[in-house]
Design a protein around this motif. Structure first.
Motif, PDB file in Angstrom:
ATOM      1  N   PRO A 111      82.272   8.834  36.790  1.00 49.16           N
ATOM      2  CA  PRO A 111      83.303   7.798  36.706  1.00 49.16           C
ATOM      3  C   PRO A 111      84.679   8.458  36.666  1.00 49.16           C
ATOM      4  O   PRO A 111      84.834   9.560  36.130  1.00 49.16           O
ATOM      5  CB  PRO A 111      82.984   7.096  35.384  1.00 49.16           C
ATOM      6  N   VAL A 112      85.674   7.796  37.253  1.00 47.25           N
ATOM      7  CA  VAL A 112      87.036   8.340  37.240  1.00 47.25           C
ATOM      8  C   VAL A 112      88.024   7.223  36.940  1.00 47.25           C
ATOM      9  O   VAL A 112      87.742   6.038  37.151  1.00 47.25           O
ATOM     10  CB  VAL A 112      87.409   9.012  38.584  1.00 47.25           C
ATOM     11  N   GLU A 119      89.753  13.341  31.606  1.00 49.80           N
ATOM     12  CA  GLU A 119      88.406  13.824  31.883  1.00 49.80           C
ATOM     13  C   GLU A 119      87.390  12.759  31.484  1.00 49.80           C
ATOM     14  O   GLU A 119      87.602  12.014  30.522  1.00 49.80           O
ATOM     15  CB  GLU A 119      88.164  15.140  31.142  1.00 49.80           C
ATOM     16  N   THR A 120      86.307  12.675  32.219  1.00 52.77           N
ATOM     17  CA  THR A 120      85.321  11.621  31.994  1.00 52.77           C
ATOM     18  C   THR A 120      83.932  12.218  31.799  1.00 52.77           C
ATOM     19  O   THR A 120      83.686  13.385  32.123  1.00 52.77           O
ATOM     20  CB  THR A 120      85.280  10.647  33.182  1.00 52.77           C
ATOM     21  N   GLN A 121      83.035  11.391  31.276  1.00 57.08           N
ATOM     22  CA  GLN A 121      81.664  11.838  31.046  1.00 57.08           C
ATOM     23  C   GLN A 121      80.811  11.555  32.277  1.00 57.08           C
ATOM     24  O   GLN A 121      80.574  10.406  32.639  1.00 57.08           O
ATOM     25  CB  GLN A 121      81.056  11.145  29.832  1.00 57.08           C
ATOM     26  N   ALA A 122      80.375  12.611  32.929  1.00 56.69           N
ATOM     27  CA  ALA A 122      79.489  12.494  34.084  1.00 56.69           C
ATOM     28  C   ALA A 122      78.039  12.509  33.612  1.00 56.69           C
ATOM     29  O   ALA A 122      77.727  13.006  32.521  1.00 56.69           O
ATOM     30  CB  ALA A 122      79.741  13.631  35.057  1.00 56.69           C
ATOM     31  N   GLU A 228      87.912  23.584  23.834  1.00 61.00           N
ATOM     32  CA  GLU A 228      88.623  22.488  23.171  1.00 61.00           C
ATOM     33  C   GLU A 228      89.771  21.956  24.022  1.00 61.00           C
ATOM     34  O   GLU A 228      90.309  20.877  23.750  1.00 61.00           O
ATOM     35  CB  GLU A 228      89.181  22.957  21.823  1.00 61.00           C
ATOM     36  N   LEU A 229      90.165  22.700  25.053  1.00 63.22           N
ATOM     37  CA  LEU A 229      91.297  22.324  25.895  1.00 63.22           C
ATOM     38  C   LEU A 229      90.833  21.555  27.130  1.00 63.22           C
ATOM     39  O   LEU A 229      89.684  21.698  27.561  1.00 63.22           O
ATOM     40  CB  LEU A 229      92.053  23.578  26.345  1.00 63.22           C
ATOM     41  N   PRO A 230      91.733  20.746  27.726  1.00 67.56           N
ATOM     42  CA  PRO A 230      91.399  20.158  29.029  1.00 67.56           C
ATOM     43  C   PRO A 230      91.178  21.261  30.059  1.00 67.56           C
ATOM     44  O   PRO A 230      91.792  22.328  29.991  1.00 67.56           O
ATOM     45  CB  PRO A 230      92.644  19.328  29.372  1.00 67.56           C
TER      46      PRO A 230
END
Length: 283
Positions: A111-112, A119-122, A228-230
Motif C-alpha cells: 500500500p502507498v 513508509e507503509t507495511q507491505a 530506527e530511521l526512515p
C-alpha cells in the motif's frame, strides 16, 4: 495549480519534456502514449492510445484545457497543461482485489500514500494467500533539480501503482552492493493493471517494463542509517531494511522460488514468472 517558472520550463512537468502537438509527420513515442492514457481518465473524453499525436489527441487535449480553464485552449501540450494533467489524472483508481493468479508462488502487496515519504507495511503472501511476512517498505523516488518529488511516470520516480508480474533474481553486481545490498532482488517485470500497465491499446507492451524498467525490491548499505530511521529515497525502486530483504529471500526459497540469473533489465524478460506484486494507493 503548481506555478511554473517560465513558458518553456518543463522541470515540473516530467515525464513531459517538450511541447506535444499536431505536426506533419506526427509526433509519437512514450510521452504521447502517457498523455493519451492520462487524458482517457478525464470526464467526457474518449480516446484510443496509439502513441501517435493525431487529430483525436489534439481534440481531447483541447477539451481538457476547456474543462480546466487553461488558456489558450489550443490542443497543444505546454508546461501548464502538462502539470495540470499530471496533478488531476495521475490516480489510476487501481484497487487490489485480494486475488492471486493461478500458478504464482507468491504475492507482494504494497500500500502507498500520495505522500511517498510515508513508509507503509507491505505483506508477502504465498500462492494460497497465506501471510508469510509483514514489513516496512519505502516507495519514494528521487528528488528533482528544483526539490520536487519525481512522479511515478518518470524514470527514477516513485514506484508506479498497479498490478505487476514479479520475479526473484540473483544479486546486483558486487560493485553496487552499497546501493542494492548483497542479497537477491525482486524485479518488477510486466504491468498488468493501473499506471504500471499503461501502453498502446491492443498491444502487449506496457509501461513496466517496456517504457520504464529496472524497478526492484532491494535494500542497501546506507551510510549513517539505523533501523530506527526512515529509509533513504530510492531511484524508483522499493527499499526495505537489510534484515527484511534477507528474510524475504529466505521465505521465498522455502516456497520453492528460484533466484534466476539477474538479466539486468534485458527485454524480453527471459524467465518464467514466479510471482505478482500489487501496489495500491490507499488515500
Amino acid at each position: 495549480m503548481k506555478p511554473i517558472t517560465g513558458e518553456d520550463d518543463w522541470s515540473l512537468a516530467m515525464p513531459f519534456k517538450e511541447s506535444l502537438k499536431l505536426t506533419d509527420p506526427p509526433m509519437q513515442g512514450r510521452e504521447v502514449m502517457i498523455l493519451q492514457n492520462l487524458l482517457k481518465r478525464a470526464p467526457g473524453i474518449e480516446l484510443v492510445a496509439t502513441g501517435v499525436f493525431d487529430e483525436n489527441t489534439e481534440k481531447a487535449l483541447y477539451m481538457y484545457q476547456e474543462q480546466k480553464g487553461i488558456q489558450p485552449a489550443n490542443g497543444i501540450l505546454n508546461p501548464e497543461t502538462a502539470i495540470s494533467v499530471l496533478e488531476h489524472l495521475m490516480s489510476d483508481g487501481y484497487k487490489d482485489d485480494g486475488s492471486i493468479q493461478e500458478g504464482m508462488k507468491f504475492k507482494l502487496y504494497i500500500p502507498v500514500y500520495r505522500n511517498r515519504s510515508i513508509e507503509t507495511q507491505a505483506t508477502l503472501f504465498d500462492g494460497q494467500g497465506n501471510v508469510i511476512s509483514k514489513f516496512l517498505a519505502r516507495t519514494r523516488g528521487s528528488t528533482g533539480d528544483k526539490g520536487q518529488i519525481v512522479n511515478q511516470l518518470t524514470t527514477n520516480g516513485n514506484t508506479p501503482t498497479g498490478l505487476v508480474t514479479m520475479d526473484l533474481n540473483t544479486p546486483e553486481p558486487k560493485s553496487l552492493v552499497k546501493s542494492f545490498g548483497p542479497y537477491p532482488v525482486l524485479r518488477f517485470v510486466k504491468g498488468l493493471k493501473g499506471n504500471a500497465a499503461m501502453g498502446i491499446d491492443n498491444q502487449t507492451e506496457t509501461f513496466l517494463s517496456n517504457y520504464r524498467s529496472g524497478i526492484l525490491v532491494h535494500t542497501g548499505i546506507w551510510d549513517d542509517w539505523t533501523p530506527e530511521l526512515p529509509m533513504p529515497n530510492s531511484n524508483g525502486c522499493v527499499h526495505v531494511h537489510p534484515s527484511v530483504q534477507r528474510e524475504i529471500v529466505d521465505r521465498l526459497f522455502m516456497l520453492g522460488v528460484i533466484a534466476n540469473e539477474n538479466p539486468f533489465g534485458k527485454l524480453p524478460y527471459p524467465y518464467r514468472i514466479q510471482g505478482i506484486v500489487s501496489v495500491e494507493q490507499i488515500d
